[in-house]
Structures are given as structure tokens and as C-alpha cells.
Design an enzyme around this catalytic site. Structure first.
Site, PDB file in Angstrom:
ATOM      1  CE1 TYR A 173      73.064  25.013  23.064  1.00 47.60           C
ATOM      2  CE2 TYR A 173      72.485  26.687  24.675  1.00 47.60           C
ATOM      3  CZ  TYR A 173      72.179  25.952  23.537  1.00 47.60           C
ATOM      4  OH  TYR A 173      70.993  26.175  22.889  1.00 47.60           O
ATOM      5  CE  LYS A 212      73.413  36.368  29.143  1.00 45.45           C
ATOM      6  NZ  LYS A 212      72.492  37.494  29.163  1.00 45.45           N
ATOM      7  CB  CYS A 272      60.785  38.926  31.133  1.00 43.26           C
ATOM      8  SG  CYS A 272      60.611  38.026  32.668  1.00 43.26           S
TER       9      CYS A 272
END
Ligand code: OXD
Ligand code: MN
Length: 615
Positions: free
Chosen positions: A228, A237, A281
Site C-alpha cells: 500500500y 516517502k 491538514c
């Protein structure tokens, strides 16, 4: 002749792929010996290859093809329930010493970890195809471009990597015979012994066996057990943040968890901004926002990662190393992000959303009525009005960046775009004002280092807890966070400080009781306008103990039905709240020990003094 050499020669006879990079060939051969795949496929990155793999996954039950008229070129995947998000507690930085990884990373001894991983990887690809994915992060002719090679046994990873990176032949050609690459080894950890039948989402369901490991000394990545997102699409990342942050420190640039956008004023002047907000956010929403202020145009250059270097003129230039969006689906709506909805209209892979009976998709807070009946992310029948959510909270879309209707014409410019402002932010219901301009670079680094977000009950089961997430890099920095702060501070020595961007802290999430004080979304353009005016030197500000805040009337609130009290509260200095904040920052800074730069301690002390003098 080794298995790989044999396969490679065969490929060469077919003239499908050629590399003379001896290091790459030797590494692939080693991995073949270790993982024992049934076959090896060198990815060329073509549409034909992508289509073939998508069809293969449709046959295997991994993909459901969506309706060709409603969602042309789109597929839905459902992951295993044990494999739905990044696994931060299974993510390691295996530097030579624990000290180098710092207090914010999991660490393990590199030699011991390598042995453990070899044990896990031994025979892990039996019965499967090993895909060799050559990919570039950043435009191929950018000075920051990095070549990675991901070896994976997951076709799902291959097709996602084709959307998210510059993948295939061109990357291999750029690598050439002697070029350097970042080795990224990935396996879902589910060998197919004795011709066993495959499952739609193979993975290692035992979470304790999942490992996402980075070796800073050799700049390599080993990922085992998960298929995933950030655990498996290793360009994102793992490479573009954790490994790149290490390279950036050594080479004098920045690898950041930041969106990049451009804003053009009614006078036709364009400003480029980067913004670092923790996950959840609204980075993707801001990156593609539709300004409500007349005459202002926003364009998107990237929604997650920025690589920033000093240009020849001494200014900071940012590129987006990715070529796609891997965005969170739930909450993406006509109101929050109409441009993302347009970007996912075609050629998109959806994972863990609801399948509608007519062959389209749906998720919570999409802003369209749910289907009366559908199939949820676990593949179960689902009824609207069900108390169970239909889409997983971390359901995703993978969509090509070029499909975003507001993509900036310079989004893949190899030189990048000159940055005029850097924004930090977080979800802070109290104390932190709507917008606050740093006094100077050091104060800006201080604001970034103290960034944090308040958790929601849904995320961490403990509402209202403040989690410090410095520079939004907490899970993504490949080395000691104290050294990372020092690296940012050093920029004043690498270039003329007058050329550095202005730094701001924004907070769209202020609350009064349960009520949001600020409408957010397109109205955030009002804050961005003031930021542009500050860059121009025309915007009015008042100097306060915490930074420069918009002077009364300086924020353009025309046409916005915002009660005067709310506006005042959004821009007030809550001295008592800030004193509490400084105590909290001091406690959090303590964990960096003597690696905390003295400049930041000094910033904290000065803030405390200013607050005490103000009362
Ligand atoms: C992401 C994240 O997926 O930050 O981008 O978690
Ligand atoms: Mn992110």
C-alpha cells in the site's frame, strides 16, 4: 549462466530493453538469487505495458474496471484489511549509530537489520514476476533529478509508479552504463508455493513482519510485507523524502513535505509559494484551490513533495519530483477540492473506495448522494445509511498531475520555480492565529520546527492532543531532526539572506467551541493575497511578540460574512495561550539534546521574553 543473465540476453534478442549498467545488472541478479521469482520483467513505461498489467490485474481480481463512459480508463482496487496505510512504527532509519537517526526515528543496527531482511526476502517472490522499474524523481534534465530502480513483485506498484514517477526507458537511458541509482527493493511478502492460487491483494498480514527500512550509509531502501501507498511506492516517502533528505543535507539542498503553488494577482504578477502541513491538514486542497477573491488565479505545481535548491541568482527554486497525486479520497468534494474531482475523472486508480452499481465510485463527504446500495472497501455489500463507512478513511486516488485542470505550465520545468514564500501550518483549534509572518529566516525556522497539529479522535483515539510535527517532516526525515534544523539555518550562509523566501505560519482550523472561526477552502485566498502583499512590501502588518500579524483592515475580507469578533479573535495574540505554548515547545525541544541548534533555543528564549514584556 545465471537466471538473470539468461533472461536479460533473451530480452536483448527481443530488443525490448537494454542496459549496460553493470551495477544494476549485478544487483538484479543478486535479488533474483535471493527472492527466487518465476520470471523477470524489465518495465519500459509504455502505455501498452500499463494496459497489459491493468488487464492482468482485472483477470486476477485485484482490479475492477470502472464504467468506460462514467470513469474512462479507471480501475478500483481493494487492499487487504491489514494493509491500508503507512506503517510508521514498522519504518526504520538504519544509520550506523542510533544517535544519527535521532529521537524521532525508529532505529535498528544496519547489519542486524540486513540479516533479518535477507531472511524475510529469501524465496519471497517464488511463483511471482519480479518487475524492474527504472524511474526518475524530478524532470530528467533537472539538476536535482535522481534515478531510482524499484524491484517489486507487485503489478499494482508498477502501474501506480507509472502515474507517480517518470518511469521506464527514458530513466534507464539517463542512468546509462555508469550512472548511480537508488536501489529500492520491495516485496509484498507472499510467495506462491506449489502453484498456489493468488489472492486479489497479496501481502504479509502479520504487521510485525512488515518492514520499511532505509539504509543511509548506502542510500538504499528495503520494503517488505505491504503493497500500500508510501510503504510500497518507494519513489514517494522513502526516496523523495527520507533518502532525499539525506542526499540534500550532503549536497546542500532541501527535500521537503511541501506543496508548490503559483498565485497570479489581478495585475498579472505571479508568486510561487511552498507550504508544509502535516497529513490531514489540507495540502492537496490548498494546492488546487479556487480563489474566491476576484482576479486572483491559483495554479498547482505539486501537492506533497518539493525539492528546493539555490539557483544561480541566489534565490530558492522548487521542483515537484513526482508526476501524479496520491490523494486521500474521503472528504474530497466539490466544495473542498473541485479541481481534484476533475483530475480523477479518467485514467485514475482508486483504492478502498465504494463501488457503485453502475460502475462508478463513491466516498464519504464526496458531496454527491451515496448509492442506495454498493460494495464497500472490504468487498462487502453496503447500504447508504449504514453506520459502517463505505470507503476506508485512508482510501486513495492515484491520478496523473497533468490531468489537474489548474496544473501550472511550469510544473515540470527542470529548473523549478523561484519561491517567494514558505508557509507552515497545522490543525490548531486555539492560540495560533490565522496567519503570522516570521520576523526573519531564523524566526521562520523556529516556527517550522515547532509546527504541530492537534489530533482528532478518529485518528489517534485521543482527541485534542497536540502532536509536534516539525516542518511536517516527523515521519519523513532520514536523520537527526536537530541536524535537520541546523541544515535549514545554514541557508543564510549559503546564499544572500535577502534572497530567501519570507516565512509564514497559517492556521485555517481555529475554533470557538465547536464552531470553525474561518471558512477555509477558497477563502484562504484572502490570506494568500496578504502574503503576496507582504512580499511586495505593500501589505500592512503590526509587529507583535509572536510575529507580524495583519494590521486592522489589512486582510481583504470584502464580501465575506465574517463577524467582526471572529476576525479579531483570528488575528489576536493570546498571550496566556502562547506562554503555555513556549513551555510545551521547551519540553519538546529537550529531546533533541545538544543537537538542538543554539539559534532555536535563543528564538524560544526571545519569544518568552517578548511575551513577558508584553504583559
Ligand atoms: C501522504 C502522507 O500520504 O503525508 O502524503 O501521509
Ligand atoms: Mn504527504
Amino acid at each position: 549462466m545465471g537466471v538473470l543473465a539468461f533472461l536479460f540476453v533473451r530480452k536483448r534478442k527481443n530488443r525490448t530493453m537494454v542496459t549496460s549498467n553493470a551495477k544494476l545488472l549485478a544487483w538484479v541478479e543478486d535479488v533474483v538469487q535471493l527472492c527466487q521469482p518465476a520470471r523477470v520483467h524489465w518495465c519500459d513505461g509504455t502505455q501498452e505495458e500499463y494496459d497489459r498489467l491493468c488487464n492482468l490485474m482485472v483477470s486476477a481480481g485485484t482490479f475492477t474496471a470502472l464504467d468506460k463512459n462514467l470513469r474512462p480508463g479507471c480501475f478500483l482496487a481493494r487492499s487487504h484489511p491489514s494493509d491500508v496505510a503507512r506503517v510508521e512504527d514498522r519504518t526504520y532509519i538504519c544509520s550506523a549509530s542510533k544517535e544519527e537517526a535521532g529521537p524521532t526515528n525508529n532505529w535498528a543496527d544496519p547489519a542486524e537489520m540486513k540479516e533479518k531482511l535477507k531472511g524475510l526476502f529469501r524465496g519471497c517472490m517464488v511463483g511471482r514476476t519480479l518487475y524492474v522499474i527504472p524511474f526518475a524523481m524530478g524532470p530528467l534534465d533537472s539538476p536535482l533529478c535522481k534515478i531510482g530502480i524499484e524491484l517489486t513483485d507487485s503489478p499494482y506498484v508498477v502501474v501506480n509508479m507509472r502515474i507517480m514517477t517518470r518511469m521506464g526507458r527514458a530513466a534507464l537511458e539517463k542512468l546509462g552504463a555508469n550512472g548511480e541509482f537508488i536501489p529500492c527493493l520491495h516485496s509484498v511478502g507472499a510467495p506462491l508455493h506449489n502453484g498456489n492460487h493468488d489472492v486479489p491483494w497479496p501481502c504479509e498480514p502479520d504487521v510485525s513482519k512488515k518492514h520499511i527500512v532505509h539504509f543511509p550509509e548506502e542510500l538504499s531502501i528495503w520494503s517488505y510485507g505491504s503493497g500500500y501507498g508510501g510503504n510500497a511506492l518507494l519513489g514517494k516517502k522513502c526516496l523523495a523524502l527520507r533518502i532525499a533528505s539525506l542526499a540534500a543535507r550532503k549536497e546542500g539542498w532541501l527535500a521537503e513535505h511541501m506543496l508548490i503553488l503559483s498565485l497570479t494577482s489581478p495585475q498579472g504578477k505571479t508568486y510561487y509559494l511552498c507550504a508544509a502541513f502535516p497529513s490531514a491538514c489540507g495540502k492537496t486542497n490548498l494546492a488546487m484551490m479556487q480563489p474566491t477573491l476576484p482576479g486572483w488565479t491559483l495554479r498547482c505545481l505539486g501537492d506533497d513533495i518539493a525539492w528546493i535548491r539555490i539557483g544561480k541568482d541566489g534565490r530558492l527554486y522548487a521542483i515537484n519530483p513526482e508526476t501524479g497525486f496520491f490523494g486521500v479520497a474521503p472528504g474530497t468534494s466539490q466544495k473542498s477540492n473541485p479541481n481534484a474531482l476533475k483530475a480523477v475523472a479518467r485514467n485514475t486508480i482508486f483504492t478502498n473506495v465504494v463501488l457503485r452499481p453502475e460502475g462508478d465510485i463513491w466516498w464519504e463527504e464526496m458531496g454527491v448522494p451515496p448509492p442506495a446500495k454498493g460494495i464497500d472497501w472490504e468487498g462487502k455489500e453496503w447500504f447508504s445509511g449504514n453506520c459502517r463507512k463505505g470507503a476506508h478513511a485512508n482510501a486513495r486516488f492515484t491520478a496523473p498531475a497533468a490531468q489537474c485542470p489548474v496544473i501550472d505550465p511550469k510544473w515540470d520545468n527542470p529548473e523549478g520555480v523561484p519561491i517567494s514564500a514558505i508557509l507552515f501550518g497545522g490543525r490548531r483549534p486555539s492560540t495560533i492565529p490565522l496567519v503570522n509572518e516570521a520576523f526573519d529566516w531564523e524566526h521562520g525556522v523556529f516556527l517550522g520546527s515547532a509546527a504541530g497539529s492537534e489530533t482528532t479522535a478518529a485518528a489517534i483515539h485521543q482527541a485534542g492532543v497536540l502532536r509536534r510535527d516539525p516542518f511536517a517532516m516527523l515521519p519523513f526525515c532520514g536523520y537527526h531532526m536537530g541536524d535537520y534544523f541546523a541544515h535549514w539555518l545554514l541557508l543564510t550562509q549559503r546564499t544572500d539572506r535577502a534572497k530567501l523566501p519570507k516565512v509564514f505560519f497559517v492556521n485555517w482550523f481555529r475554533k470557538s467551541g465547536d464552531r470553525w472561526l474561518w471558512p477555509g477552502f477558497g477563502e484562504n485566498s484572502r490570506v494568500l493575497k496578504w502574503i503576496c502583499e507582504r512580499i511586495e512590501g505593500t501589505g500592512h502588518a503590526v509587529e507583535t511578540p509572536i510575529g507580524n500579524l495583519p494590521a486592522p483592515g489589512a486582510l481583504d475580507l470584502t464580501g465575506l460574512d465574517l463577524p467582526a469578533n471572529d476576525a479579531a479573535e483570528l488575528l489576536a495574540v493570546d498571550t496566556e495561550g502562547w506562554k503555555k505554548e513556549t513551555r510545551d515547545i521547551a519540553g519538546y525541544y529537550a529531546k533533541f539534546g545538544d543537537r538542538l541548534p543554539a539559534t532555536l533555543e535563543d528564538q524560544l528564549r526571545k519569544l518568552d521574553q517578548r511575551l513577558n514584556t508584553a504583559t
